[in-house]
Design a protein around this motif. Structure first.
Motif, PDB file in Angstrom:
ATOM      1  N   UNK A  49      70.186 -34.717  -3.646  1.00  0.00           N
ATOM      2  CA  UNK A  49      69.001 -34.310  -2.901  1.00  0.00           C
ATOM      3  C   UNK A  49      68.074 -35.488  -2.640  1.00  0.00           C
ATOM      4  N   UNK A  50      68.013 -36.416  -3.580  1.00  0.00           N
ATOM      5  CA  UNK A  50      67.196 -37.619  -3.385  1.00  0.00           C
ATOM      6  C   UNK A  50      67.770 -38.449  -2.243  1.00  0.00           C
ATOM      7  N   UNK A  51      69.078 -38.580  -2.198  1.00  0.00           N
ATOM      8  CA  UNK A  51      69.728 -39.340  -1.125  1.00  0.00           C
ATOM      9  C   UNK A  51      69.472 -38.660   0.221  1.00  0.00           C
ATOM     10  N   UNK A  52      69.584 -37.325   0.252  1.00  0.00           N
ATOM     11  CA  UNK A  52      69.349 -36.580   1.492  1.00  0.00           C
ATOM     12  C   UNK A  52      67.895 -36.720   1.944  1.00  0.00           C
ATOM     13  N   UNK A  53      66.978 -36.668   0.995  1.00  0.00           N
ATOM     14  CA  UNK A  53      65.554 -36.804   1.320  1.00  0.00           C
ATOM     15  C   UNK A  53      65.269 -38.205   1.847  1.00  0.00           C
ATOM     16  N   UNK A  54      65.877 -39.201   1.234  1.00  0.00           N
ATOM     17  CA  UNK A  54      65.687 -40.579   1.667  1.00  0.00           C
ATOM     18  C   UNK A  54      66.194 -40.764   3.094  1.00  0.00           C
ATOM     19  N   UNK A  55      67.316 -40.152   3.395  1.00  0.00           N
ATOM     20  CA  UNK A  55      67.879 -40.217   4.740  1.00  0.00           C
ATOM     21  C   UNK A  55      66.956 -39.533   5.743  1.00  0.00           C
ATOM     22  N   UNK A  56      66.412 -38.386   5.364  1.00  0.00           N
ATOM     23  CA  UNK A  56      65.505 -37.655   6.252  1.00  0.00           C
ATOM     24  C   UNK A  56      64.229 -38.455   6.515  1.00  0.00           C
ATOM     25  N   UNK A  57      63.736 -39.122   5.478  1.00  0.00           N
ATOM     26  CA  UNK A  57      62.527 -39.950   5.622  1.00  0.00           C
ATOM     27  C   UNK A  57      62.815 -41.121   6.566  1.00  0.00           C
ATOM     28  N   UNK A  58      63.991 -41.748   6.414  1.00  0.00           N
ATOM     29  CA  UNK A  58      64.358 -42.858   7.293  1.00  0.00           C
ATOM     30  C   UNK A  58      64.467 -42.410   8.745  1.00  0.00           C
ATOM     31  N   UNK A  59      65.043 -41.235   8.947  1.00  0.00           N
ATOM     32  CA  UNK A  59      65.172 -40.701  10.305  1.00  0.00           C
ATOM     33  C   UNK A  59      63.804 -40.468  10.921  1.00  0.00           C
ATOM     34  N   UNK A  60      62.900 -39.880  10.159  1.00  0.00           N
ATOM     35  CA  UNK A  60      61.555 -39.599  10.666  1.00  0.00           C
ATOM     36  C   UNK A  60      60.825 -40.891  11.001  1.00  0.00           C
ATOM     37  N   UNK A  61      60.998 -41.904  10.172  1.00  0.00           N
ATOM     38  CA  UNK A  61      60.352 -43.189  10.435  1.00  0.00           C
ATOM     39  C   UNK A  61      60.960 -43.838  11.670  1.00  0.00           C
ATOM     40  N   UNK A  62      62.242 -43.707  11.839  1.00  0.00           N
ATOM     41  CA  UNK A  62      62.920 -44.274  12.997  1.00  0.00           C
ATOM     42  C   UNK A  62      62.477 -43.642  14.299  1.00  0.00           C
ATOM     43  N   UNK A  63      62.165 -42.359  14.246  1.00  0.00           N
ATOM     44  CA  UNK A  63      61.705 -41.648  15.440  1.00  0.00           C
ATOM     45  C   UNK A  63      60.212 -41.815  15.670  1.00  0.00           C
ATOM     46  N   UNK A  64      59.545 -42.456  14.715  1.00  0.00           N
ATOM     47  CA  UNK A  64      58.114 -42.672  14.869  1.00  0.00           C
ATOM     48  C   UNK A  64      57.269 -41.481  14.443  1.00  0.00           C
TER      49      UNK A  64
END
Length: 82
Positions: A49-64
């Motif tokens: 879940x930590x890995x999934x959350x980290x991925x979701x955070x990266x995606x959100x940052x990438x989209x601005x």
């Protein structure tokens, strides 16, 4: 509602983008919350879940959707708890 054709289209496009951005940001928040709850509960799948959350955070940052420093801070706090 605007009268000009291009302005009408902008309203529609902006509404659609706003909906997509809201969903993505909400999904990110949910992923982070699930990971934090799993870590405090000591669940078996907490690391996944930590890995999934980290991925979701990266995606959100990438989209601005969130600032890159906010993303880094969130990921750092999750890693620290893990």
């Amino acid at each position: 509602m605007p009268n000009i054709k291009s302005a009408i289209k902008r309203v529609k496009v902006n509404a659609k983008a706003n909906e997509a951005n809201s969903q993505a940001k909400s999904a990110m928040r949910t992923a982070v919350k699930k990971a934090e709850q799993a870590l405090t509960a000591g669940a078996e799948n907490a690391q996944e879940l930590v890995v999934a959350a980290s991925k979701a955070v990266d995606k959100a940052a990438g989209k601005g959707l969130i600032h890159k420093n906010a993303a880094a801070r969130t990921k750092s706090r999750l890693a620290k708890k893990a």
